[in-house]
Design an enzyme around this catalytic site. Sequence first.
Site, PDB file in Angstrom:
ATOM      1  N   ASP A 119       0.840  -1.199   0.000  1.00 34.35           N
ATOM      2  CA  ASP A 119       0.000   0.000   0.000  1.00 34.35           C
ATOM      3  C   ASP A 119       0.873   1.246   0.000  1.00 34.35           C
ATOM      4  O   ASP A 119       1.188   1.772   1.053  1.00 34.35           O
ATOM      5  CB  ASP A 119      -0.920  -0.016   1.230  1.00 34.35           C
ATOM      6  CG  ASP A 119      -1.947   1.090   1.216  1.00 34.35           C
ATOM      7  OD1 ASP A 119      -2.133   1.711   0.162  1.00 34.35           O
ATOM      8  OD2 ASP A 119      -2.566   1.335   2.266  1.00 34.35           O
ATOM      9  N   GLU A 135      -3.125  10.068  -0.754  1.00 35.47           N
ATOM     10  CA  GLU A 135      -4.352   9.261  -0.706  1.00 35.47           C
ATOM     11  C   GLU A 135      -4.716   8.932   0.726  1.00 35.47           C
ATOM     12  O   GLU A 135      -5.891   8.892   1.094  1.00 35.47           O
ATOM     13  CB  GLU A 135      -4.164   7.959  -1.507  1.00 35.47           C
ATOM     14  CG  GLU A 135      -5.443   7.153  -1.715  1.00 35.47           C
ATOM     15  CD  GLU A 135      -5.837   6.248  -0.553  1.00 35.47           C
ATOM     16  OE1 GLU A 135      -7.009   5.879  -0.437  1.00 35.47           O
ATOM     17  OE2 GLU A 135      -4.960   5.910   0.269  1.00 35.47           O
ATOM     18  N   GLU A 136      -3.688   8.692   1.568  1.00 31.20           N
ATOM     19  CA  GLU A 136      -3.951   8.120   2.890  1.00 31.20           C
ATOM     20  C   GLU A 136      -4.614   9.076   3.874  1.00 31.20           C
ATOM     21  O   GLU A 136      -5.420   8.659   4.694  1.00 31.20           O
ATOM     22  CB  GLU A 136      -2.646   7.599   3.513  1.00 31.20           C
ATOM     23  CG  GLU A 136      -2.032   6.418   2.768  1.00 31.20           C
ATOM     24  CD  GLU A 136      -2.847   5.133   2.882  1.00 31.20           C
ATOM     25  OE1 GLU A 136      -3.938   5.166   3.475  1.00 31.20           O
ATOM     26  OE2 GLU A 136      -2.401   4.103   2.359  1.00 31.20           O
ATOM     27  N   HIS A 154      -1.151  -0.943   6.462  1.00 26.83           N
ATOM     28  CA  HIS A 154      -1.117   0.066   7.541  1.00 26.83           C
ATOM     29  C   HIS A 154      -0.434  -0.430   8.819  1.00 26.83           C
ATOM     30  O   HIS A 154      -0.608   0.188   9.875  1.00 26.83           O
ATOM     31  CB  HIS A 154      -2.522   0.588   7.887  1.00 26.83           C
ATOM     32  CG  HIS A 154      -3.172   1.354   6.776  1.00 26.83           C
ATOM     33  ND1 HIS A 154      -4.240   2.190   6.968  1.00 26.83           N
ATOM     34  CD2 HIS A 154      -2.912   1.412   5.441  1.00 26.83           C
ATOM     35  CE1 HIS A 154      -4.613   2.729   5.817  1.00 26.83           C
ATOM     36  NE2 HIS A 154      -3.818   2.255   4.875  1.00 26.83           N
TER      37      HIS A 154
HETATM   38 ZN   LIG Z   1      -3.645   2.611  -0.400  1.00 25.99          ZN
END
Ligand SMILES: [Zn+2]
Length: 479
Positions: free
Chosen positions: A299, A333-334, A433
């Site tokens: 991610d 994005e996060e 995450h």
């Molecule tokens: Zn992502």
Amino acid sequence: MNRPRIPALGLMAFTLFAGPAQAASPGNDPAALARIRDTAMGSNYAWERTADMTDLIGPRLSGSKGAAAAVEQVAEAMRQLGAKVTLQPVKVPHWVRGLETGELVEYRGRPAGVTQQVVLTALGGSGATPAGGLRAEVIVVKDFDELKARGAEVKGKIVLFDVPFDQQMADGGLAGPAYGQGSNYRVNGPRVAAEMGAAAALVRSVGGANYRLPHTGSSGLQDGARIPAAAVTVEDAMLMSRLARRGPLAMRLVLTPKILPDADSFNVIADWPGTDKADEIVIVSGHLDSWDLATGAHDDAAGVASAMAVFETLKTLDYRPRRTIRMIAWMNEENGTRGARGYLDAHGANAGKHVGAIESDNGAGRPFGLRASVPASASGLFAPLQAALQPIGAGVFQRLDALSTGDLSGLERAGVPSFAPLVDTSTYFNYHHTAADTLDKLDPDNLRRHVAVMSATAWFLANVEEPVGRAVVPAAAGH
Ligand SMILES: [Zn+2]
């Protein structure tokens, strides 16, 4: 009758020799799509770019030096392939993690002098405790209804939302919806607790990780109500729940994150120009920022690298698309999607010229095919693409009214169909995450399959005769 055969042979020889130059525009011929797939499956480019991002830079949270380095690294790699690179400026939130400790200091049955450490990590946008920490009683709730029912108890307390992640759903192919259920408490829980006067909010980590790893993410807290907020590990949430059932539970919580002024950053935009329809655009993308606990391999370094690799595939084959293929490495994005919003501000009026937008942001698990927000009537058009991807097990075509993904949702609302690889996410939320989202969790073969899906899809959309348009969302489905 003999005479014409000689020039015909001569013409054939000429055609063969002229082959490479003419191969520049093979369109959506099945052989061309197959060659794109095979070229992607034979390349290590995406793996190398993922390794550069994760091993050489590491974490890339918005506003950090890592994020700035990633902008430069990706832009330079795209220039080296010969793409036309633009850095689009965006202002991003700049939140910086501080100290973070939790200690259970009071509970029924506690032997004198004994306290217990809790493993936790601050959520993005969390406020800070005093430097020495805060000490407060903990109330554990299983959902928002219980929090409301116990509203009179909340003031001055630390609220723990003990909401389990539904791993059974994830195992059954519905990891995304399972994550949505859990992250609802991470995104909205701290704000609701703050509104009710809580001193701090904790959430049970979202995801399947069971090695006592906390899972961070955005808290949804805003200025004016920014209480300390953290995720505790699944194991510690369960412990706190058990202790709270025995009697009053109190903890000391130290969280010292800082919010700095918004920082200057960029979307990296790289164009692979089209031929006769160069003003029409197909986006391939991933997001460049990552959470700060690890190196964001799943991610979303893998997503960005897969998007970058589309150009490498086409360059290797010397294929020029009819429409321009635009690689975007989205910033932020996060914890803000400021990159996506900046793009929409600058290019939203030109949404009609965007015939499709692809983003890979569900990890680099095995792809089974494609998800797409196209009209039901258009599904059949994708048969040649499915046929090309079937030999690598990626021939599924899942049509949805809307994908509603982080970076593409604005474009989607503006009428641009969204596409994403349909991937196995059953173990994604074990790493996503957490401090364990590192390069070693990626499978190089699956990453190549991602590149094959992204390359073939981008090529297909860039050469399809008429744009397919997006799905018409029934009014009742609107949010
Ligand atoms: Zn992502």
